[in-house]
Design a protein around this motif. Structure first.
Motif, PDB file in Angstrom:
ATOM      1  N   ALA A   1       0.750  -0.803   0.336  1.00  0.00           N
ATOM      2  CA  ALA A   1      -0.286   0.214  -0.166  1.00  0.00           C
ATOM      3  C   ALA A   1       0.838   1.116  -0.380  1.00  0.00           C
ATOM      4  O   ALA A   1       1.840   1.409   0.992  1.00  0.00           O
ATOM      5  CB  ALA A   1      -1.162   0.424   1.156  1.00  0.00           C
ATOM      6  N   ASP A   2       0.549   2.573  -0.454  1.00  0.00           N
ATOM      7  CA  ASP A   2       1.333   3.599  -0.847  1.00  0.00           C
ATOM      8  C   ASP A   2       1.685   4.082   1.071  1.00  0.00           C
ATOM      9  O   ASP A   2       2.946   4.638   0.658  1.00  0.00           O
ATOM     10  CB  ASP A   2       0.308   4.392  -1.462  1.00  0.00           C
ATOM     11  CG  ASP A   2       0.100   4.484  -3.124  1.00  0.00           C
ATOM     12  OD1 ASP A   2      -0.451   4.784  -3.774  1.00  0.00           O
ATOM     13  OD2 ASP A   2       1.226   3.732  -3.633  1.00  0.00           O
ATOM     14  N   SER A   3       0.283   4.138   1.753  1.00  0.00           N
ATOM     15  CA  SER A   3       1.319   4.654   3.525  1.00  0.00           C
ATOM     16  C   SER A   3       2.117   3.327   3.848  1.00  0.00           C
ATOM     17  O   SER A   3       2.664   4.094   4.535  1.00  0.00           O
ATOM     18  CB  SER A   3      -0.562   3.944   3.883  1.00  0.00           C
ATOM     19  OG  SER A   3      -0.391   3.000   4.173  1.00  0.00           O
ATOM     20  N   VAL A   4       2.429   2.743   3.254  1.00  0.00           N
ATOM     21  CA  VAL A   4       3.549   1.616   3.969  1.00  0.00           C
ATOM     22  C   VAL A   4       4.893   1.455   2.829  1.00  0.00           C
ATOM     23  O   VAL A   4       5.868   0.374   3.701  1.00  0.00           O
ATOM     24  CB  VAL A   4       2.994   0.288   4.726  1.00  0.00           C
ATOM     25  CG1 VAL A   4       1.878   0.444   5.188  1.00  0.00           C
ATOM     26  CG2 VAL A   4       2.752  -0.718   3.354  1.00  0.00           C
ATOM     27  N   GLN A   5       4.848   2.288   1.864  1.00  0.00           N
ATOM     28  CA  GLN A   5       5.901   1.828   0.820  1.00  0.00           C
ATOM     29  C   GLN A   5       6.830   2.413   1.340  1.00  0.00           C
ATOM     30  O   GLN A   5       6.386   3.613   1.856  1.00  0.00           O
ATOM     31  CB  GLN A   5       5.479   2.344  -0.750  1.00  0.00           C
ATOM     32  CG  GLN A   5       6.308   1.744  -1.522  1.00  0.00           C
ATOM     33  CD  GLN A   5       6.504   1.372  -2.096  1.00  0.00           C
ATOM     34  OE1 GLN A   5       5.237   0.215  -2.592  1.00  0.00           O
ATOM     35  NE2 GLN A   5       7.456   0.346  -1.678  1.00  0.00           N
ATOM     36  N   ASP A   6       8.564   1.316   1.760  1.00  0.00           N
ATOM     37  CA  ASP A   6       9.083   2.598   2.009  1.00  0.00           C
ATOM     38  C   ASP A   6       9.642   2.401   3.216  1.00  0.00           C
ATOM     39  O   ASP A   6      10.837   2.601   3.685  1.00  0.00           O
ATOM     40  CB  ASP A   6       9.884   3.615   1.354  1.00  0.00           C
ATOM     41  CG  ASP A   6       9.484   3.517  -0.048  1.00  0.00           C
ATOM     42  OD1 ASP A   6       9.430   4.372  -0.149  1.00  0.00           O
ATOM     43  OD2 ASP A   6      10.565   2.425  -0.516  1.00  0.00           O
ATOM     44  N   ARG A   7       8.296   1.895   4.217  1.00  0.00           N
ATOM     45  CA  ARG A   7       8.152   1.248   5.713  1.00  0.00           C
ATOM     46  C   ARG A   7       8.032  -0.234   6.190  1.00  0.00           C
ATOM     47  O   ARG A   7       9.282  -0.217   7.070  1.00  0.00           O
ATOM     48  CB  ARG A   7       7.575   2.473   6.491  1.00  0.00           C
ATOM     49  CG  ARG A   7       7.687   3.914   6.227  1.00  0.00           C
ATOM     50  CD  ARG A   7       6.730   5.137   6.575  1.00  0.00           C
ATOM     51  NE  ARG A   7       5.312   4.819   7.048  1.00  0.00           N
ATOM     52  CZ  ARG A   7       4.242   4.271   7.573  1.00  0.00           C
ATOM     53  NH1 ARG A   7       4.741   3.672   9.197  1.00  0.00           N
ATOM     54  NH2 ARG A   7       3.494   3.510   7.179  1.00  0.00           N
ATOM     55  N   PHE A   8       8.103  -0.828   5.540  1.00  0.00           N
ATOM     56  CA  PHE A   8       7.058  -2.026   5.747  1.00  0.00           C
ATOM     57  C   PHE A   8       7.929  -2.921   4.823  1.00  0.00           C
ATOM     58  O   PHE A   8       7.661  -2.272   3.347  1.00  0.00           O
ATOM     59  CB  PHE A   8       5.521  -2.117   6.041  1.00  0.00           C
ATOM     60  CG  PHE A   8       4.855  -1.591   6.644  1.00  0.00           C
ATOM     61  CD1 PHE A   8       5.349  -0.693   7.098  1.00  0.00           C
ATOM     62  CD2 PHE A   8       3.548  -2.136   6.913  1.00  0.00           C
ATOM     63  CE1 PHE A   8       4.946  -0.206   8.548  1.00  0.00           C
ATOM     64  CE2 PHE A   8       2.837  -1.318   7.425  1.00  0.00           C
ATOM     65  CZ  PHE A   8       3.512  -0.225   8.985  1.00  0.00           C
ATOM     66  N   THR A   9       8.262  -4.266   5.291  1.00  0.00           N
ATOM     67  CA  THR A   9       8.798  -4.789   3.905  1.00  0.00           C
ATOM     68  C   THR A   9       7.978  -6.480   5.023  1.00  0.00           C
ATOM     69  O   THR A   9       8.060  -7.129   5.737  1.00  0.00           O
ATOM     70  CB  THR A   9      10.358  -4.908   4.149  1.00  0.00           C
ATOM     71  OG1 THR A   9      10.931  -4.102   4.473  1.00  0.00           O
ATOM     72  CG2 THR A   9      11.116  -6.548   3.673  1.00  0.00           C
ATOM     73  N   ILE A  10       7.382  -7.031   3.296  1.00  0.00           N
ATOM     74  CA  ILE A  10       6.774  -8.355   3.780  1.00  0.00           C
ATOM     75  C   ILE A  10       8.370  -8.728   3.438  1.00  0.00           C
ATOM     76  O   ILE A  10       8.543  -8.943   2.079  1.00  0.00           O
ATOM     77  CB  ILE A  10       5.323  -8.729   3.370  1.00  0.00           C
ATOM     78  CG1 ILE A  10       5.080  -9.605   3.065  1.00  0.00           C
ATOM     79  CG2 ILE A  10       5.921  -8.549   1.624  1.00  0.00           C
ATOM     80  CD1 ILE A  10       3.443  -9.621   2.563  1.00  0.00           C
ATOM     81  N   SER A  11       8.026  -9.972   3.747  1.00  0.00           N
ATOM     82  CA  SER A  11       8.758 -11.537   3.077  1.00  0.00           C
ATOM     83  C   SER A  11       8.024 -13.390   3.889  1.00  0.00           C
ATOM     84  O   SER A  11       7.485 -12.743   4.899  1.00  0.00           O
ATOM     85  CB  SER A  11      10.217 -11.404   4.098  1.00  0.00           C
ATOM     86  OG  SER A  11      10.316 -11.253   5.646  1.00  0.00           O
ATOM     87  N   ARG A  12       8.950 -13.796   3.160  1.00  0.00           N
ATOM     88  CA  ARG A  12       7.947 -15.248   4.146  1.00  0.00           C
ATOM     89  C   ARG A  12       9.052 -16.151   4.205  1.00  0.00           C
ATOM     90  O   ARG A  12      10.463 -16.039   3.303  1.00  0.00           O
ATOM     91  CB  ARG A  12       6.899 -15.525   2.820  1.00  0.00           C
ATOM     92  CG  ARG A  12       7.196 -16.417   1.493  1.00  0.00           C
ATOM     93  CD  ARG A  12       6.296 -15.886   0.861  1.00  0.00           C
ATOM     94  NE  ARG A  12       5.540 -17.414   0.774  1.00  0.00           N
ATOM     95  CZ  ARG A  12       4.554 -17.452   0.458  1.00  0.00           C
ATOM     96  NH1 ARG A  12       3.441 -16.824   0.137  1.00  0.00           N
ATOM     97  NH2 ARG A  12       4.151 -18.854   0.559  1.00  0.00           N
TER      98      ARG A  12
END
Length: 123
Positions: free
Chosen positions: A60-71
């Motif tokens: 989402a634009d609101s979390v881009q560059d702050r959140f990272t998803i991984s698995r």
């Protein structure tokens, strides 16, 4: 089949948290997965998604560059690393597994949902 989200808590603005989502009962290594969040009185909003191997992610634009998803499919676990948190990130965070191999921002594309973990960011 169960998705267990954990790692939420109380953090000050500017801080970081890492959420985990552990799957049990079956493997989701062939499924896209995602994170959503909900605040009181609002619909569940998309946060981030990853395809089956984590090679394709979307935010989402609101979390881009702050959140990272991984698995980590070997551990049947998905993560959401959250940094530079703001009070606007306060919500219950849910993990979910999609009905297909790619991620999606649409809640109806997800068939399994975790119970949610509360994230509270103080100013």
């Amino acid at each position: 089949v169960q998705l267990q989200a954990c790692g939420g808590g109380l953090v000050q603005a500017g801080g970081s948290l890492r959420l985990s989502c552990v799957a049990s009962g079956r493997t989701f290594s062939n499924n896209g997965m995602g994170w959503f969040r909900r605040t009181p009185g609002k619909e569940r909003d998309f946060v981030a998604s990853a395809n089956w191997n984590g090679g394709a992610t979307f935010y989402a634009d609101s979390v881009q560059d702050r959140f990272t998803i991984s698995r980590d499919n070997a551990k049947n676990t998905m993560y959401l690393q959250m940094s530079n948190l703001t009070p606007e990130d306060t919500a219950v965070y849910y993990c979910a597994a999609a009905r297909f191999a790619w991620g999606s921002s649409t809640t109806s594309d997800y068939v399994y949902w975790g119970q949610g973990t509360q994230v509270t960011v103080s100013s």
